[in-house]
Write a protein that holds these residues in place. Structure first.
Motif, short mmCIF file in Angstrom:
data_model
loop_
_atom_site.label_atom_id
_atom_site.label_comp_id
_atom_site.label_asym_id
_atom_site.label_seq_id
_atom_site.Cartn_x
_atom_site.Cartn_y
_atom_site.Cartn_z
N UNK A 242 0.83 -1.20 0.00
CA UNK A 242 0.00 0.00 0.00
C UNK A 242 0.87 1.25 0.00
N UNK A 243 1.94 1.23 0.79
CA UNK A 243 2.81 2.41 0.89
C UNK A 243 3.49 2.73 -0.43
N UNK A 244 3.82 1.70 -1.22
CA UNK A 244 4.48 1.93 -2.50
C UNK A 244 3.59 2.72 -3.46
N UNK A 262 -2.51 9.32 4.18
CA UNK A 262 -2.36 10.61 4.86
C UNK A 262 -0.93 10.82 5.35
N UNK A 263 0.01 10.62 4.44
CA UNK A 263 1.42 10.72 4.82
C UNK A 263 1.79 12.11 5.32
N UNK A 396 4.12 7.12 11.67
CA UNK A 396 4.59 7.25 10.29
C UNK A 396 4.72 5.87 9.64
N UNK A 397 4.36 5.76 8.35
CA UNK A 397 4.49 4.48 7.65
C UNK A 397 5.94 4.08 7.46
N UNK A 398 6.17 2.83 7.18
CA UNK A 398 7.52 2.30 7.14
C UNK A 398 8.42 3.05 6.17
N UNK A 461 2.92 -1.67 14.34
CA UNK A 461 3.22 -0.48 13.54
C UNK A 461 2.49 -0.53 12.19
N UNK A 462 2.20 -1.72 11.70
CA UNK A 462 1.46 -1.84 10.45
C UNK A 462 -0.03 -1.55 10.65
N UNK A 463 -0.56 -1.97 11.78
CA UNK A 463 -1.97 -1.72 12.06
C UNK A 463 -2.28 -0.23 12.19
N UNK A 464 -1.31 0.55 12.60
CA UNK A 464 -1.53 1.98 12.79
C UNK A 464 -1.84 2.66 11.46
N UNK A 465 -1.38 2.07 10.34
CA UNK A 465 -1.75 2.60 9.03
C UNK A 465 -3.26 2.70 8.89
#
Length: 509
Positions: A242-244, A262-263, A396-398, A461-465
């Motif tokens: 998703x982040x890509x 929402x980066x 923040x995302x990875x 940390x992934x769930x926080x996305x």
């Protein structure tokens, strides 16, 4: 290349805590060590006896170096990795410490301060990420709280070492030894960090999946094919996919963020929460308000000598450190938002009473102000001291975590520099009225947290996305947590997580 340790479980987590903790001990020590030495004649003679304004600027330039270190981490942190960034940060701080300890002029001291600041900026941008990405979700808050408690302990060591050398030594060793002593903390990290692994999330994002799963299994004390490890692998894989799709960064998105995750909003929150932390007035209280109260109450009103007053001030610093202990339990038990909210109330109350005490300026009111100083520092230690450093890498995302973790400290050092520059002039011209600014800002911390800071307790940390995701991205993550990664033994657990996440939106309780 040094061989990494193969230990796992609590032993590995303890080694990570010690290595990163020594680096944060260096952070706290380096912040506090020069403050107790700037009035020493031998020190002032060595740097040409600058006037107070120039001396204040020399001390404050450390923050500019920290800003540069944060920028380096934002640009190169992901390429270097968490571990190498910390190693480079410590090496740079050693160079800066050597230059400062051997100072024979203001220019040399400035160079040393700036170089040390660069290393510290890199470390403060990376340590929270390293600790967050190696800690289990139910212990992540405690892990960061321990690190920030270590920072305050570093300032305690610096204060009492300065006090001891001034009381018992003579000549230039009074200030050269305390400045050089910071190298000890850097060396502990430098000798231990190469034996520790990098974080599983950074390794996984850089194509080293097998190594990432091995580190993850060691951290969790279970086999590589354990369902817990496989579930986290699926979470990392889906989050990266998703982040890509949302890697672009546009300045207009600060006003209207259209990205799926929402980066930009997250990066703005990283900046703002550290801004709010600085405008609680902690640095003013720690360096200027404390000296004001000590001078007025202990010396003028109660008749203590300067030496005795300094001794008592050291115990105020210890009280601050003790205040950092409760968050080690509170932030994972009660959550981030409740601790920040009650902390905002406590800081507002104590700052208002402190200001009133200074304004009335009687023996009784000054004693009340001194009592509020204790209460303020304990309240800050229990709430706003550690949580801003924890929330930035959490939200923040990875693929942007190194940026978010740098934006937060960048804000910290920027506003520390601004406040350090304006405070002497403001206090000289406005006196107690200057503290009204911090009364207002502490009051504003409550709505800021309530409306803008999400709860991240217990979430990976992934769930926080999921908290920040758009409807489309949220549906993908919902399928992941609700269907894709379920095993017969984790259905109920994952369903519970989905329910929890769906109720944690911006401003939710």
């Amino acid at each position: 290349m040094m061989r990494q340790t193969t230990v796992g479980g609590n032993t590995l987590l303890t080694l990570i805590t010690i290595s990163s903790g020594s680096c944060y001990l260096l952070f706290g020590y380096d912040q506090g060590v020069l403050g107790g030495l700037v009035s020493q004649p031998s020190f002032l003679n060595a740097i040409g006896n600058p006037n107070s304004t120039y001396l204040g600027t020399i001390v404050a330039l450390y923050n500019i170096g920290c800003l540069v270190g944060c920028l380096i981490s934002a640009v190169y942190g992901d390429r270097l990795g968490r571990k190498r960034s910390i190693i480079w940060g410590c090496l740079i701080m050693v160079v800066g410490a050597v230059i400062q300890a051997s100072t024979y002029g203001a220019g040399q001291l400035i160079a040393g301060r700036l170089i040390s600041g660069v290393g510290n900026g890199m470390n403060t941008s990376t340590i929270p990420v390293y600790v967050s990405e190696t800690a289990q979700s139910n212990r992540r808050g405690r892990a960061i709280a321990i690190q920030l408690s270590v920072v305050i302990f570093g300032t305690v060591i610096a204060y009492w070492l300065d006090y001891g050398t001034i009381k018992n030594l003579t000549g230039e060793i009074i200030w050269r030894f305390p400045i050089a002593f910071q190298i000890v903390f850097a060396l502990i990290t430098l000798f231990s960090m190469p034996f520790l692994p990098d974080t599983p999330r950074w390794l996984y994002a850089h194509g080293r999946q097998a190594e990432a799963l091995d580190v993850l299994s060691r951290l969790m004390s279970c086999p590589v094919d354990d369902p817990q490890v496989l579930r986290i692998e699926e979470e990392m894989k889906e989050a990266l996919n998703i982040e890509k799709e949302t890697t672009s960064f546009k300045w207009m998105e600060i006003i209207h963020d259209k990205s799926d995750l929402k980066n930009t909003r997250r990066l703005v929150l990283c900046f703002m929460i550290q801004l709010m932390q600085q405008f609680t007035g902690i640095n003013v209280i720690a360096f200027y308000g404390k000296s004001t109260c000590v001078t007025i109450v202990l010396e003028s009103n109660l008749g203590y000598s300067r030496s005795s007053s300094s001794f008592i001030a050291g115990f105020i610093q210890i009280a601050f450190w003790f205040g950092t202990f409760p968050p080690m339990i509170m932030v994972d038990k009660y959550g981030r938002r409740p601790v920040l909210l009650w902390g905002s109330v406590a800081l507002t109350t104590t700052m208002v009473i402190f200001t009133i005490g200074l304004a009335i300026n009687t023996t009784a009111s000054n004693q009340l102000a001194l009592a509020m100083l204790f209460c303020y520092e304990i309240s800050f230690g229990m709430s706003w001291d550690s949580l801003p450093w924890l929330i930035a890498p959490e939200i923040t995302p990875l693929h942007l975590r190194h940026v978010g973790a740098a934006v937060g400290p960048f804000s910290e050092w920027l506003w520390t520099f601004v406040i350090a520059q304006i405070t002497p002039v403001a206090i000289a011209n406005s006196g107690w009225k200057f503290y009204i600014l911090f009364c207002i800002m502490n009051a504003l911390c409550f709505p800021f947290v309530y409306f803008f800071i999400p709860e991240t307790k217990g979430k990976s940390l992934e769930e926080i996305d999921y908290i920040f995701a758009s409807a489309e991205a949220k549906e993908r993550l919902h399928r992941q947590f609700g269907v894709a990664t379920l095993t017969p033994n984790t259905n109920s657990e994952q369903a519970s997580k989905v329910d929890d996440i769906e109720h944690v939106e911006m401003g939710g309780s």
